[in-house]
Design an enzyme around this catalytic site. Sequence first.
Site, mmCIF file in Angstrom:
data_model
loop_
_atom_site.group_PDB
_atom_site.id
_atom_site.type_symbol
_atom_site.label_atom_id
_atom_site.label_comp_id
_atom_site.label_asym_id
_atom_site.label_seq_id
_atom_site.Cartn_x
_atom_site.Cartn_y
_atom_site.Cartn_z
ATOM 1 N N HIS A 157 -5.498 -45.365 -14.042
ATOM 2 C CA HIS A 157 -5.815 -46.555 -14.845
ATOM 3 C C HIS A 157 -6.557 -47.618 -14.036
ATOM 4 O O HIS A 157 -6.870 -48.685 -14.575
ATOM 5 C CB HIS A 157 -4.540 -47.166 -15.421
ATOM 6 C CG HIS A 157 -3.829 -46.286 -16.396
ATOM 7 N ND1 HIS A 157 -4.459 -45.712 -17.479
ATOM 8 C CD2 HIS A 157 -2.530 -45.862 -16.454
ATOM 9 C CE1 HIS A 157 -3.585 -44.981 -18.159
ATOM 10 N NE2 HIS A 157 -2.415 -45.044 -17.557
ATOM 11 N N ASP A 192 -2.702 -36.291 -17.862
ATOM 12 C CA ASP A 192 -1.655 -37.280 -18.074
ATOM 13 C C ASP A 192 -1.548 -37.588 -19.569
ATOM 14 O O ASP A 192 -2.530 -37.463 -20.306
ATOM 15 C CB ASP A 192 -2.016 -38.552 -17.299
ATOM 16 C CG ASP A 192 -0.892 -39.564 -17.219
ATOM 17 O OD1 ASP A 192 -0.242 -39.618 -16.161
ATOM 18 O OD2 ASP A 192 -0.669 -40.304 -18.195
ATOM 19 N N ASP A 281 4.022 -36.782 -17.637
ATOM 20 C CA ASP A 281 4.585 -37.582 -18.721
ATOM 21 C C ASP A 281 4.215 -37.060 -20.095
ATOM 22 O O ASP A 281 4.606 -37.644 -21.111
ATOM 23 C CB ASP A 281 4.181 -39.056 -18.582
ATOM 24 C CG ASP A 281 2.731 -39.254 -18.200
ATOM 25 O OD1 ASP A 281 1.986 -38.262 -18.164
ATOM 26 O OD2 ASP A 281 2.348 -40.400 -17.917
#
Length: 337
Positions: A157, A192, A281
């Site tokens: 990010h 992800d 995740d």
Amino acid sequence: MKAFLDDRQAGHDPQMFMANGTRLPNPEKPERISVLQAGAEAAGACFERPRDFGMGPLAAVHTAEYLAFLQTIHPRWKRIEGAADEVIPNIHPDRRSANYPKSAVGQAGWHQADTACPIAAGTWEAAYWSAQTALSAAESMLAGETAYALCRPPGHHAFADLAGGFCFLNNSGIAAEWLLRKGLRPAILDVDVHHGNGTQGMFYHRRDVLTVSLHADPDRFYPFFWGAAQERGEGEGLGYNLNLPLQRGTGDADYRAALAIALARIRAFGADVIVVALGLDAHEDDPFQGLKITTEGFTRIAADIAATGLRLLVVQEGGYLQPKLGTNLTAFLKGLA
């Protein structure tokens, strides 16, 4: 499989983040390190300490202004009377062409996209060694087989001049740029559960690094403003970014169908190395509950990636504390074999 980890990464211990206007315990905790290390070792990984490549590879993709901010902001912040222990922004510019302020508060708003990337005394050192871990794994992969970088804090990010979503330095982007300068043709494959918006932004106007991301649809999921299918790159980079947003709750079969599209694009790009931005995740029991990948699904996903026959560098991104976190990493790394 060689793996890399530096214990200085544990020095970043964020205490909170805000979601829905509520202060919550930050899930990106140092305890992730020991769980992930055990999971990698269970798959046969042997850990080494990374070497120091210096600031050059970081500055190849991050602005010098941003790197200076990360190194100096916490002591400057603590000089503010009544300041909290962690740097958390409370104001943001409406555009990147706005005034760049001298104030620590203003610079925090400029360089931190959200309230999920608090900066404390140990943050810079941890992020620095997280990046060096990715670089050391890249170097090892060049000299041998698949390598795994246990990077924490994660990185996907982080933009060239902007932290966000638990991320400060874009480890996958740093490694890909380093591999490019070594003469390889890298593709970044982000698996992800969250879109790799920082990675996309870093290479969005470029044609020499392909960026591909599979993630929960951002219409109702972080990072919200990036990750739509129509985001294909701009300028010279048009056609060199591929987003594959997935419905919330997508399971193994539909995920692997989307992955097949991603891998076909990577082959069409002519990549000779894949930097896998590995977020665990996407698992069905992860606290963020975006997708429903099973532990066995991670093995199959990894096998699909390995079947390309390309060289692989695995860089750890998300995946948060829950009983199957380490097992999921074991399953993925075994799938690569």
